[in-house]
Design a protein around this motif. Sequence first.
Motif, PDB file in Angstrom:
ATOM      1  N   ILE A 176       4.948 -20.817   6.449  1.00 59.28           N
ATOM      2  CA  ILE A 176       5.186 -20.846   7.628  1.00 59.28           C
ATOM      3  C   ILE A 176       4.133 -21.601   8.693  1.00 59.28           C
ATOM      4  CG2 ILE A 176       5.267 -19.088   9.755  1.00 59.28           C
ATOM      5  CD1 ILE A 176       7.656 -18.751   7.425  1.00 59.28           C
ATOM      6  N   GLY A 177       4.650 -22.640   9.351  1.00 58.54           N
ATOM      7  CA  GLY A 177       3.763 -23.323  10.121  1.00 58.54           C
ATOM      8  C   GLY A 177       3.235 -22.827  11.300  1.00 58.54           C
ATOM      9  N   LYS A 178       2.023 -23.369  11.791  1.00 59.41           N
ATOM     10  CA  LYS A 178       1.334 -23.014  13.099  1.00 59.41           C
ATOM     11  C   LYS A 178       2.340 -22.736  14.293  1.00 59.41           C
ATOM     12  CE  LYS A 178      -3.072 -23.096  12.059  1.00 59.41           C
ATOM     13  NZ  LYS A 178      -3.133 -22.659  10.665  1.00 59.41           N
ATOM     14  N   PHE A 179       3.376 -23.457  14.677  1.00 54.28           N
ATOM     15  CA  PHE A 179       4.046 -23.293  15.821  1.00 54.28           C
ATOM     16  C   PHE A 179       4.812 -22.068  15.596  1.00 54.28           C
ATOM     17  CE2 PHE A 179       3.244 -27.769  16.825  1.00 54.28           C
ATOM     18  CZ  PHE A 179       3.433 -27.746  18.210  1.00 54.28           C
ATOM     19  N   GLU A 180       5.357 -21.770  14.611  1.00 60.92           N
ATOM     20  CA  GLU A 180       6.066 -20.611  14.236  1.00 60.92           C
ATOM     21  C   GLU A 180       5.011 -19.215  14.340  1.00 60.92           C
ATOM     22  OE1 GLU A 180       8.525 -21.180  10.876  1.00 60.92           O
ATOM     23  OE2 GLU A 180       9.193 -19.186  11.027  1.00 60.92           O
ATOM     24  N   GLN A 181       4.022 -19.409  13.885  1.00 60.13           N
ATOM     25  CA  GLN A 181       2.875 -18.381  13.836  1.00 60.13           C
ATOM     26  C   GLN A 181       2.438 -18.065  15.141  1.00 60.13           C
ATOM     27  OE1 GLN A 181       0.080 -19.966  10.951  1.00 60.13           O
ATOM     28  NE2 GLN A 181      -1.008 -18.088  11.168  1.00 60.13           N
ATOM     29  N   THR A 235       6.741 -11.189   0.878  1.00 67.96           N
ATOM     30  CA  THR A 235       6.398 -10.375   1.908  1.00 67.96           C
ATOM     31  C   THR A 235       5.324 -11.082   3.060  1.00 67.96           C
ATOM     32  OG1 THR A 235       6.333  -8.601   0.163  1.00 67.96           O
ATOM     33  CG2 THR A 235       5.683  -8.039   2.274  1.00 67.96           C
ATOM     34  N   ALA A 236       4.389 -11.568   2.080  1.00 68.34           N
ATOM     35  CA  ALA A 236       3.287 -12.340   2.940  1.00 68.34           C
ATOM     36  C   ALA A 236       3.875 -13.283   3.778  1.00 68.34           C
ATOM     37  CB  ALA A 236       2.337 -13.257   1.694  1.00 68.34           C
ATOM     38  N   ILE A 237       5.034 -13.994   3.470  1.00 67.92           N
ATOM     39  CA  ILE A 237       5.675 -15.046   4.347  1.00 67.92           C
ATOM     40  C   ILE A 237       6.230 -14.472   5.337  1.00 67.92           C
ATOM     41  CG2 ILE A 237       7.404 -16.624   4.376  1.00 67.92           C
ATOM     42  CD1 ILE A 237       6.488 -17.462   1.262  1.00 67.92           C
ATOM     43  N   GLU A 238       6.953 -13.276   5.184  1.00 70.28           N
ATOM     44  CA  GLU A 238       7.519 -12.491   6.373  1.00 70.28           C
ATOM     45  C   GLU A 238       6.190 -12.007   7.249  1.00 70.28           C
ATOM     46  OE1 GLU A 238      10.577 -11.920   6.778  1.00 70.28           O
ATOM     47  OE2 GLU A 238      11.004 -13.345   5.205  1.00 70.28           O
ATOM     48  N   ALA A 239       5.069 -11.945   6.661  1.00 72.27           N
ATOM     49  CA  ALA A 239       4.022 -11.414   7.600  1.00 72.27           C
ATOM     50  C   ALA A 239       3.615 -12.737   8.486  1.00 72.27           C
ATOM     51  CB  ALA A 239       2.961 -10.837   6.568  1.00 72.27           C
ATOM     52  N   MET A 240       3.606 -13.997   7.883  1.00 73.03           N
ATOM     53  CA  MET A 240       3.322 -15.201   8.712  1.00 73.03           C
ATOM     54  C   MET A 240       4.290 -15.328   9.891  1.00 73.03           C
ATOM     55  SD  MET A 240       0.596 -16.333   7.297  1.00 73.03           S
ATOM     56  CE  MET A 240       0.394 -18.036   7.501  1.00 73.03           C
ATOM     57  N   LYS A 241       5.345 -14.953   9.669  1.00 73.10           N
ATOM     58  CA  LYS A 241       6.336 -15.007  10.686  1.00 73.10           C
ATOM     59  C   LYS A 241       6.152 -14.030  11.808  1.00 73.10           C
ATOM     60  CE  LYS A 241      10.241 -16.409   7.753  1.00 73.10           C
ATOM     61  NZ  LYS A 241      11.593 -15.829   7.224  1.00 73.10           N
ATOM     62  N   LEU A 242       5.609 -12.925  11.321  1.00 71.56           N
ATOM     63  CA  LEU A 242       5.006 -11.928  12.529  1.00 71.56           C
ATOM     64  C   LEU A 242       4.032 -12.360  13.012  1.00 71.56           C
ATOM     65  CD1 LEU A 242       6.108  -8.662  10.369  1.00 71.56           C
ATOM     66  CD2 LEU A 242       7.175  -9.467  12.484  1.00 71.56           C
ATOM     67  N   MET A 245       0.777  -1.037  -0.073  1.00 72.36           N
ATOM     68  CA  MET A 245       0.110   0.083  -0.017  1.00 72.36           C
ATOM     69  C   MET A 245       0.828   1.191  -0.016  1.00 72.36           C
ATOM     70  SD  MET A 245      -2.969  -0.908   2.619  1.00 72.36           S
ATOM     71  CE  MET A 245      -2.048  -1.179   4.222  1.00 72.36           C
ATOM     72  N   THR A 246       0.491   2.327  -0.515  1.00 69.39           N
ATOM     73  CA  THR A 246       0.906   3.496  -0.330  1.00 69.39           C
ATOM     74  C   THR A 246       0.967   3.892   1.082  1.00 69.39           C
ATOM     75  OG1 THR A 246      -0.903   4.637  -1.208  1.00 69.39           O
ATOM     76  CG2 THR A 246       0.782   4.388  -2.764  1.00 69.39           C
ATOM     77  N   GLY A 247       2.049   4.786   1.333  1.00 69.08           N
ATOM     78  CA  GLY A 247       2.042   4.959   2.771  1.00 69.08           C
ATOM     79  C   GLY A 247       2.651   4.045   3.683  1.00 69.08           C
ATOM     80  N   MET A 248       2.098   3.571   4.610  1.00 69.08           N
ATOM     81  CA  MET A 248       2.718   2.633   5.708  1.00 69.08           C
ATOM     82  C   MET A 248       2.548   1.276   5.214  1.00 69.08           C
ATOM     83  SD  MET A 248       1.403   1.756   9.399  1.00 69.08           S
ATOM     84  CE  MET A 248       1.790   3.402  10.318  1.00 69.08           C
ATOM     85  N   SER A 249       3.358   0.595   4.892  1.00 68.58           N
ATOM     86  CA  SER A 249       3.145  -0.726   4.151  1.00 68.58           C
ATOM     87  C   SER A 249       2.367  -1.690   5.104  1.00 68.58           C
ATOM     88  CB  SER A 249       4.683  -1.394   4.199  1.00 68.58           C
ATOM     89  OG  SER A 249       4.981  -1.891   5.233  1.00 68.58           O
ATOM     90  N   GLY A 250       1.933  -2.849   4.562  1.00 65.61           N
ATOM     91  CA  GLY A 250       1.300  -3.543   5.251  1.00 65.61           C
ATOM     92  C   GLY A 250       1.767  -4.493   6.274  1.00 65.61           C
ATOM     93  N   LEU A 251       3.221  -4.729   6.062  1.00 59.61           N
ATOM     94  CA  LEU A 251       4.035  -5.272   7.131  1.00 59.61           C
ATOM     95  C   LEU A 251       4.091  -4.490   8.475  1.00 59.61           C
ATOM     96  CD1 LEU A 251       5.038  -7.989   6.251  1.00 59.61           C
ATOM     97  CD2 LEU A 251       7.342  -7.178   6.095  1.00 59.61           C
ATOM     98  N   GLU A 252       4.475  -3.124   8.109  1.00 57.32           N
ATOM     99  CA  GLU A 252       4.343  -2.254   9.156  1.00 57.32           C
ATOM    100  C   GLU A 252       3.231  -2.030   9.982  1.00 57.32           C
ATOM    101  OE1 GLU A 252       7.426  -1.385   9.906  1.00 57.32           O
ATOM    102  OE2 GLU A 252       6.695   0.056  11.482  1.00 57.32           O
ATOM    103  N   THR A 253       2.126  -2.131   9.124  1.00 59.39           N
ATOM    104  CA  THR A 253       0.744  -2.050   9.896  1.00 59.39           C
ATOM    105  C   THR A 253       0.589  -3.207  10.826  1.00 59.39           C
ATOM    106  OG1 THR A 253       0.166  -0.812   8.022  1.00 59.39           O
ATOM    107  CG2 THR A 253      -1.458  -1.388   9.298  1.00 59.39           C
ATOM    108  N   LEU A 254       1.012  -4.286  10.175  1.00 59.75           N
ATOM    109  CA  LEU A 254       0.741  -5.675  10.923  1.00 59.75           C
ATOM    110  C   LEU A 254       1.545  -5.667  12.105  1.00 59.75           C
ATOM    111  CD1 LEU A 254      -0.043  -8.628  11.119  1.00 59.75           C
ATOM    112  CD2 LEU A 254       1.951  -9.058   9.869  1.00 59.75           C
ATOM    113  N   ARG A 255       2.770  -5.074  12.161  1.00 65.71           N
ATOM    114  CA  ARG A 255       3.525  -4.967  13.250  1.00 65.71           C
ATOM    115  C   ARG A 255       2.973  -4.470  14.511  1.00 65.71           C
ATOM    116  NH1 ARG A 255       8.472  -4.018  10.349  1.00 65.71           N
ATOM    117  NH2 ARG A 255       9.487  -6.056  10.415  1.00 65.71           N
TER     118      ARG A 255
END
Length: 477
Positions: free
Chosen positions: A227-232, A87-94, A55-65
């Motif tokens: 990313i699996g459930k344990f990590e998530q 990026t989506a995978i990074e998001a799963m880690k978060l 997204m323009t402005g704050m990214s999805g990852l940043e918003t998620l954090r």
Amino acid sequence: MSKLLLIDDEEDVRYSLQRIFDAADVELAAAASGEEGLKVIPKFKPDLVLMDVRMTGMSGLETLRKIRATDPKLPVILMTAYGTTQTAIEAMKLGAYDYLLKPFDIPKLKEVIANAFKAARDMKQVVSYEPLLESEDYELGVIGRSGPMQQVFKLVGQVSATDATALITGESGTGKELVARAIYHHSDRAQQPFLAVNCAAIPEQLLESELFGHEKGAFTGATVQRIGKFEQCNHGTIFLDEIGDMTPLTQTKILRVLQSGTFERVGGNTPMQVNVRVIAATNKPLEAAVAAKQFREDLFYRLNVVRIHLPPLRERRSDIPLLVNYFIGKLAKEQQHQPKAVMPHVIKALEKYHWPGNVRELENIVRRAHVMAKGDAILLNDLPLEVAGQTDAPAFSGVAGETAGADAAALARQLFQWARRDPKLKVIPAVERELVIQALKETADNQVHAAKLLGITRATLRKRIEKFGIRRELNVK
Ligand SMILES: Nc1ncnc2c1ncn2[C@@H]1O[C@H](COP(=O)(O)OP(=O)(O)OP(=O)(O)O)[C@@H](O)[C@H]1O
Ligand SMILES: [Mg+2]
């Protein structure tokens, strides 16, 4: 109604998703940027967030954090176009709940969202386990006062205060999942996520990847990392349901996580470290599976640190009236309706039945009876035959007393409901006539017995037979 917050900077996407949820039982709010989304969350209090990654402005990852820092239990699903999967995978880690690829496969979208709403409910609806739950507002509770259930409450209380692994056993429908959630809600991890994995519902070869994730190319079809459930669920609680159904390899990996908090993704060799509390459940006798060498003995002992066994309902029949009351209250609240009364002989029938499906079956039958009941009381007729048939009490007892009074009142109410449909009907003569016919049928036309059954003299009975023109063969003995 479940609430969904949609965060996407593209109006087209917001519009088409809004259309998908229009008909569904979902309340929707939309935000055009991460910044706006963060402002909407505390006001709208969504059960789920569906958000674009890029997204323009704050990214999805940043918003998620930011969301994770303030609302760790709010599930977030990311939407990602081709090329942003990493990026989506990074998001799963978060700790994102899941991600969806654009363009959307609508049935898949609906499925993922339904699952996320269920996870949100599991985390949100606090399950109380107070043994003497008198609450009028029918919060979700584990109901029961019987000896075996008091034992269960004691254990739930003890295990909640620790981080110990708990193993919940019991037949299907005895409340294992409910108890797992009660433990979670009363534990120190209540503010962190709770994820349930039904091991029996996931094909064997996929379960390992579901729990531990996989690297790209780990097996045919593993086109992206996962990313699996344990990590998530790091710092949270995982509920491993139907734990009896796992391959030896998955069992080994679970054992290792329980022992050291480490695992590797399928096809990977970097050890991952997590801090997850495990609650497991099964309706299979695990001891037998251990004896048959289908279940690892060391894993069994590791899981069995605290064992909570839920007895079948037929071994705690004294809880039945309490449960019935609770379900009726819940239904009445759901349907915004006066709770229907349950006749004492109906309760008796319910207490006698053997309940192969346990509390789930009882809940279903009460629900069905509540729908079937035409008046404001549930009668024996509203129960399925196999349940009602277990009783030897007549549908309406003729003995004077409290029971008969309540029964008669319920019957009278039913009759008036029926009578209201036909304005010409005169209730007393109509019912009297039927009563006389029925009494004669039941006594094989023995007028002495029929009169006794009706509580009138034989002379009166004769008059009624004449008055109503009932001609039946006389069989006076
Ligand atoms: N003690 C109880 N008090 C109130 N509701 C209960 C109780 N036990 C079970 N229930 C209800 O009965 C239904 C079945 O419970 P649950 O799903 O926890 O059973 P389960 O043991 O996990 O069954 P299965 O082995 O089939 O998965 C749920 O709707 C649950 O809310
Ligand atoms: Mg279950």
